[in-house]
Design an enzyme around this catalytic site. Sequence first.
Site, PDB file in Angstrom:
ATOM      1  N   THR A 113       0.679  -1.216  -0.102  1.00  0.00           N
ATOM      2  CA  THR A 113      -0.041   0.201   0.084  1.00  0.00           C
ATOM      3  C   THR A 113       0.812   1.091  -0.044  1.00  0.00           C
ATOM      4  O   THR A 113       1.956   1.229   0.480  1.00  0.00           O
ATOM      5  CB  THR A 113      -0.952  -0.127   1.213  1.00  0.00           C
ATOM      6  OG1 THR A 113      -1.717  -1.146   1.321  1.00  0.00           O
ATOM      7  CG2 THR A 113      -1.663   1.348   1.514  1.00  0.00           C
ATOM      8  N   VAL A 142     -14.429  -2.822   1.482  1.00  0.00           N
ATOM      9  CA  VAL A 142     -13.618  -1.597   1.517  1.00  0.00           C
ATOM     10  C   VAL A 142     -12.795  -1.661   2.626  1.00  0.00           C
ATOM     11  O   VAL A 142     -13.568  -2.059   3.742  1.00  0.00           O
ATOM     12  CB  VAL A 142     -14.767  -0.457   1.426  1.00  0.00           C
ATOM     13  CG1 VAL A 142     -14.088   0.658   1.634  1.00  0.00           C
ATOM     14  CG2 VAL A 142     -15.478  -0.566   0.189  1.00  0.00           C
ATOM     15  N   GLY A 143     -11.622  -1.227   2.574  1.00  0.00           N
ATOM     16  CA  GLY A 143     -10.796  -1.292   3.860  1.00  0.00           C
ATOM     17  C   GLY A 143     -10.257   0.292   4.231  1.00  0.00           C
ATOM     18  O   GLY A 143     -11.347   0.868   3.941  1.00  0.00           O
ATOM     19  N   ASP A 144      -9.552   0.138   5.236  1.00  0.00           N
ATOM     20  CA  ASP A 144      -9.059   1.430   5.874  1.00  0.00           C
ATOM     21  C   ASP A 144      -8.762   2.391   5.034  1.00  0.00           C
ATOM     22  O   ASP A 144      -8.789   3.809   5.378  1.00  0.00           O
ATOM     23  CB  ASP A 144      -8.286   1.011   6.919  1.00  0.00           C
ATOM     24  CG  ASP A 144      -6.888   0.490   6.568  1.00  0.00           C
ATOM     25  OD1 ASP A 144      -6.981  -0.550   5.850  1.00  0.00           O
ATOM     26  OD2 ASP A 144      -5.984   1.289   6.421  1.00  0.00           O
ATOM     27  N   THR A 164      -0.807   1.813   6.832  1.00  0.00           N
ATOM     28  CA  THR A 164      -0.984   0.623   6.078  1.00  0.00           C
ATOM     29  C   THR A 164      -1.046  -0.569   6.977  1.00  0.00           C
ATOM     30  O   THR A 164      -0.749  -0.424   8.182  1.00  0.00           O
ATOM     31  CB  THR A 164       0.530   0.395   5.014  1.00  0.00           C
ATOM     32  OG1 THR A 164       0.425  -0.655   4.376  1.00  0.00           O
ATOM     33  CG2 THR A 164       1.655   0.420   5.983  1.00  0.00           C
ATOM     34  N   GLY A 165      -1.374  -1.536   6.497  1.00  0.00           N
ATOM     35  CA  GLY A 165      -1.581  -2.881   7.180  1.00  0.00           C
ATOM     36  C   GLY A 165      -2.937  -3.710   7.297  1.00  0.00           C
ATOM     37  O   GLY A 165      -3.684  -3.405   6.276  1.00  0.00           O
ATOM     38  N   HIS A 166      -3.257  -4.441   8.258  1.00  0.00           N
ATOM     39  CA  HIS A 166      -4.642  -5.012   8.009  1.00  0.00           C
ATOM     40  C   HIS A 166      -5.609  -4.174   8.458  1.00  0.00           C
ATOM     41  O   HIS A 166      -5.693  -3.577   9.508  1.00  0.00           O
ATOM     42  CB  HIS A 166      -4.342  -6.361   9.311  1.00  0.00           C
ATOM     43  CG  HIS A 166      -5.694  -6.977   9.228  1.00  0.00           C
ATOM     44  ND1 HIS A 166      -6.189  -7.551  10.259  1.00  0.00           N
ATOM     45  CD2 HIS A 166      -6.104  -7.632   8.138  1.00  0.00           C
ATOM     46  CE1 HIS A 166      -7.376  -8.359   9.904  1.00  0.00           C
ATOM     47  NE2 HIS A 166      -7.390  -8.359   8.532  1.00  0.00           N
ATOM     48  N   GLY A 167      -6.399  -3.864   7.273  1.00  0.00           N
ATOM     49  CA  GLY A 167      -7.378  -2.925   7.268  1.00  0.00           C
ATOM     50  C   GLY A 167      -8.494  -3.056   8.530  1.00  0.00           C
ATOM     51  O   GLY A 167      -8.898  -2.174   9.210  1.00  0.00           O
TER      52      GLY A 167
END
Length: 244
Positions: A113, A142-144, A164-167
């Site tokens: 990301t 849809v993510g963070d 970034t990372g696990h949303g």
Amino acid sequence: LDAVEEAVAFLEDHPLFNAGRGSVLNAVGEVEMDASLMDGGRLHAGAVGAVRNLRNPIRLARRVLDDGRHILLVAEGADRFARDIGISGCSAEELVTERQRARWEAMTDSPGTVGAVAVDGAGGMAAATSTGGLLRKRPGRVGDSALIGAGTYADHLLGAASVTGHGEAIMRVVLAKTAVDLLAGDRHPQDAARLAMAVLGERGQGEGGIILVDHQGRVGHAHNAPVMSCAFMDKTSDAPSLLR
Ligand code: ASP
């Protein structure tokens, strides 16, 4: 705001990153991307979620911000807005790289990301984030990175953050806003970034990383995920230098 948009659009165009061309593929082998950006002076923001057939989702997010009527557009509605304002689309295949097709088949996770934060000489602040999301995510997820406060936040009184990372973990702790709030009381962005990662790990039970700049132009970055690359430029730099 222009600086973070351009930096992120450049990285979206680079096939190595999980954003724009080179995005990861979802459960049905397609690219669906999220992006957002925020102007910390006016607290104006623009975001798009689950968009396809677009080379630069961050440019569409910018047009959502400039339009001013809404903050987040998703899926077909976002595509329709892009067409209405004359942003030309691309084919679905154009976004898919051989590297990501192979990773999809092998089920190999692919971080990458992209994000940018900036402060200008007048104290203006902005943040931007763009991603293809998580490998093999459900279509429509849809993510963070599309959510103001979770993946992106900027407030010129404090600072700007891109995450970034696990949303799903990031959303639970509203990480970008949490990190910006941690700048209160003149805390150094490096300390705020580390504290934010502790919140993500302990409360969110997830992995990720963050870049942060405060209103004085001081920077911070931290990650509890295995890797995160970041670089820094100021008005004296000819080129970005890597931050370690
Ligand atoms: N945060 C992104 C998402 O969950 C993915 C990433 O940053 O690697 O969509």
